[in-house]
Design an enzyme around this catalytic site. Sequence first.
Site, PDB file in Angstrom:
ATOM      1  CE  LYS A  45      -1.845  -1.769  11.992  1.00 26.97           C
ATOM      2  NZ  LYS A  45      -1.364  -0.752  11.041  1.00 26.97           N
ATOM      3  CE1 TYR A  91      -1.363  -5.421  11.515  1.00 28.98           C
ATOM      4  CE2 TYR A  91      -3.565  -6.355  11.347  1.00 28.98           C
ATOM      5  CZ  TYR A  91      -2.574  -5.530  10.862  1.00 28.98           C
ATOM      6  OH  TYR A  91      -2.800  -4.795   9.712  1.00 28.98           O
ATOM      7  CB  SER A  99      -6.164  -2.838  10.428  1.00 30.48           C
ATOM      8  OG  SER A  99      -6.829  -4.029  10.039  1.00 30.48           O
ATOM      9  CB  ILE A 109      -0.928  -0.035   1.239  1.00 37.69           C
ATOM     10  CG1 ILE A 109      -1.889  -1.231   1.141  1.00 37.69           C
ATOM     11  CG2 ILE A 109      -1.696   1.275   1.397  1.00 37.69           C
ATOM     12  CD1 ILE A 109      -2.601  -1.572   2.451  1.00 37.69           C
TER      13      ILE A 109
HETATM   14  N1  LIG Z   1      -2.759  -5.668   3.581  1.00 32.31           N
HETATM   15  C1  LIG Z   1      -3.889  -5.603   4.278  1.00 32.31           C
HETATM   16  O1  LIG Z   1      -4.853  -6.348   4.039  1.00 32.31           O
HETATM   17  C2  LIG Z   1      -4.033  -4.618   5.393  1.00 32.31           C
HETATM   18  C3  LIG Z   1      -5.240  -4.557   6.088  1.00 32.31           C
HETATM   19  C4  LIG Z   1      -5.380  -3.635   7.104  1.00 32.31           C
HETATM   20  C5  LIG Z   1      -4.334  -2.792   7.413  1.00 32.31           C
HETATM   21  N2  LIG Z   1      -3.157  -2.881   6.738  1.00 32.31           N
HETATM   22  C6  LIG Z   1      -2.075  -1.975   7.111  1.00 32.31           C
HETATM   23  O2  LIG Z   1      -1.569  -1.343   5.957  1.00 32.31           O
HETATM   24  C7  LIG Z   1      -0.239  -0.895   6.194  1.00 32.31           C
HETATM   25  C8  LIG Z   1       0.633  -1.249   4.992  1.00 32.31           C
HETATM   26  O3  LIG Z   1       0.736  -2.658   4.933  1.00 32.31           O
HETATM   27  P1  LIG Z   1       0.800  -3.482   3.571  1.00 32.31           P
HETATM   28  O4  LIG Z   1      -0.419  -4.317   3.531  1.00 32.31           O
HETATM   29  O5  LIG Z   1       1.151  -2.616   2.424  1.00 32.31           O
HETATM   30  O6  LIG Z   1       1.995  -4.477   3.938  1.00 32.31           O
HETATM   31  P2  LIG Z   1       3.451  -4.731   3.343  1.00 32.31           P
HETATM   32  O7  LIG Z   1       3.381  -4.897   1.867  1.00 32.31           O
HETATM   33  O8  LIG Z   1       4.003  -5.857   4.155  1.00 32.31           O
HETATM   34  O9  LIG Z   1       4.210  -3.399   3.694  1.00 32.31           O
HETATM   35  C9  LIG Z   1       4.529  -3.101   5.017  1.00 32.31           C
HETATM   36  C10 LIG Z   1       5.634  -2.100   5.039  1.00 32.31           C
HETATM   37  O10 LIG Z   1       5.990  -1.875   6.417  1.00 32.31           O
HETATM   38  C11 LIG Z   1       7.404  -1.978   6.528  1.00 32.31           C
HETATM   39  N3  LIG Z   1       7.848  -2.399   7.850  1.00 32.31           N
HETATM   40  C12 LIG Z   1       7.526  -3.529   8.510  1.00 32.31           C
HETATM   41  N4  LIG Z   1       8.203  -3.584   9.662  1.00 32.31           N
HETATM   42  C13 LIG Z   1       8.968  -2.477   9.726  1.00 32.31           C
HETATM   43  C14 LIG Z   1       9.907  -1.963  10.663  1.00 32.31           C
HETATM   44  N5  LIG Z   1      10.224  -2.626  11.762  1.00 32.31           N
HETATM   45  N6  LIG Z   1      10.505  -0.794  10.408  1.00 32.31           N
HETATM   46  C15 LIG Z   1      10.220  -0.102   9.284  1.00 32.31           C
HETATM   47  N7  LIG Z   1       9.349  -0.534   8.351  1.00 32.31           N
HETATM   48  C16 LIG Z   1       8.738  -1.704   8.575  1.00 32.31           C
HETATM   49  C17 LIG Z   1       7.777  -3.012   5.482  1.00 32.31           C
HETATM   50  O11 LIG Z   1       9.171  -2.938   5.225  1.00 32.31           O
HETATM   51  P3  LIG Z   1      10.015  -4.237   4.765  1.00 32.31           P
HETATM   52  O12 LIG Z   1       9.711  -4.440   3.326  1.00 32.31           O
HETATM   53  O13 LIG Z   1      11.419  -3.846   5.056  1.00 32.31           O
HETATM   54  O14 LIG Z   1       9.537  -5.373   5.627  1.00 32.31           O
HETATM   55  C18 LIG Z   1       6.905  -2.568   4.342  1.00 32.31           C
HETATM   56  O15 LIG Z   1       7.486  -1.489   3.660  1.00 32.31           O
HETATM   57  C19 LIG Z   1       0.183  -1.562   7.500  1.00 32.31           C
HETATM   58  O16 LIG Z   1       0.100  -0.628   8.540  1.00 32.31           O
HETATM   59  C20 LIG Z   1      -0.852  -2.652   7.695  1.00 32.31           C
HETATM   60  O17 LIG Z   1      -1.042  -2.985   9.055  1.00 32.31           O
HETATM   61  C21 LIG Z   1      -2.981  -3.772   5.737  1.00 32.31           C
END
Ligand SMILES: NC(=O)c1ccc[n+]([C@@H]2O[C@H](COP(=O)([O-])OP(=O)(O)OC[C@H]3O[C@@H](n4cnc5c(N)ncnc54)[C@H](OP(=O)(O)O)[C@@H]3O)[C@@H](O)[C@H]2O)c1
Length: 288
Positions: free
Chosen positions: A179, A175, A147, A23
């Site tokens: 959130k 988690y 979330s 995202i």
């Molecule tokens: N995907 C869903 O269905 C969903 C649903 C509800 C909420 N969300 C929220 O949306 C947001 C974006 O998630 P996404 O779905 O796009 O997931 P994603 O593709 O896994 O991206 C997560 C990002 O967070 C970074 N990250 C994780 N741990 C970190 C740390 N310790 N320090 C710095 N950066 C860190 C990751 O970096 P690395 O690549 O280095 O690991 C990556 O850039 C999150 O807050 C997630 O909780 C997602």
Amino acid sequence: MNLNPSSTHSERVTLITGANIGIGRVTALRLAQAGFTVFLAGRSAQRTQAVIDEIHATTKTSNKAFFLPLQLDDLDSVRECAALFLARQLPLHLLVNNAGLAGRKGQTRQGFEMAFGVNHLGHFLLTQLLLETLKASAPAKVVTVASRAHLMAYQGLDWPALQQATRSLTGTREYGVSKLANILFSAHLAKALAGTGVSTYSLHPGVVDTEVWRELPGFLRPLLRLRGLLTPEEGAQTTLYCALQAPASESGLYYDKSRIKTPSRIAQDAQLAEQLWHQSLQWVKAQS
Ligand SMILES: NC(=O)c1ccc[n+]([C@@H]2O[C@H](COP(=O)([O-])OP(=O)(O)OC[C@H]3O[C@@H](n4cnc5c(N)ncnc54)[C@H](OP(=O)(O)O)[C@@H]3O)[C@@H](O)[C@H]2O)c1
């Protein structure tokens, strides 16, 4: 970086955490295309370079996107990231607290439960350190990607557990707690910033096909797929709505599908939000 720190900067500036994939990547790309100079804060310069190249290719520029090192599981790294940004002496019109993890168990470098420490406390400190610049750049916004998983945290916050290693088998309970903390933080931040011209939003992006699920046990992933996953492009839409369109009069609210949504009862608990704010302040101060 080839931005001249002493130059007067007329473009709008945003800092997005976790923008190398998922995202955050789409958010960074679309904000750059909307005219923002984008700072992509994350763990790997190498893994962020492809997004920076994509931004420069699609905006036909060469100095619109920059990497900032940030490890949200280490408060010292959060301080270093903020200091690097502040050293540029640029305005900051939009902070997107997007990075997040689900299902990774353990503790952060300073001993906080992993999901809470990364998803909430790291972003709490980053926001605090950038607040004065956000205020000086008003109108400005802080968008925090929370979330619907906050609904799992209906029992509220178990304070001692926030400073212990992840206890649940899958890490999903923690988690949900992290959130819930995102929503409480954004709501209280709006109060703290009333009258400053800085507005805040939290949101559910949908259930999105990204790497966030990589740490979950294999048996849970088919359940997610059954729910019909959004693409990252679709998953970035509510973040982009909050960043670009949501009115300042809606500061502190929670969004889903680019519309205001009422979060869980506990996520609306102003007293709990205030308690989390003061506790988080104490925690980040104690670690300095
Ligand atoms: N995907 C869903 O269905 C969903 C649903 C509800 C909420 N969300 C929220 O949306 C947001 C974006 O998630 P996404 O779905 O796009 O997931 P994603 O593709 O896994 O991206 C997560 C990002 O967070 C970074 N990250 C994780 N741990 C970190 C740390 N310790 N320090 C710095 N950066 C860190 C990751 O970096 P690395 O690549 O280095 O690991 C990556 O850039 C999150 O807050 C997630 O909780 C997602």
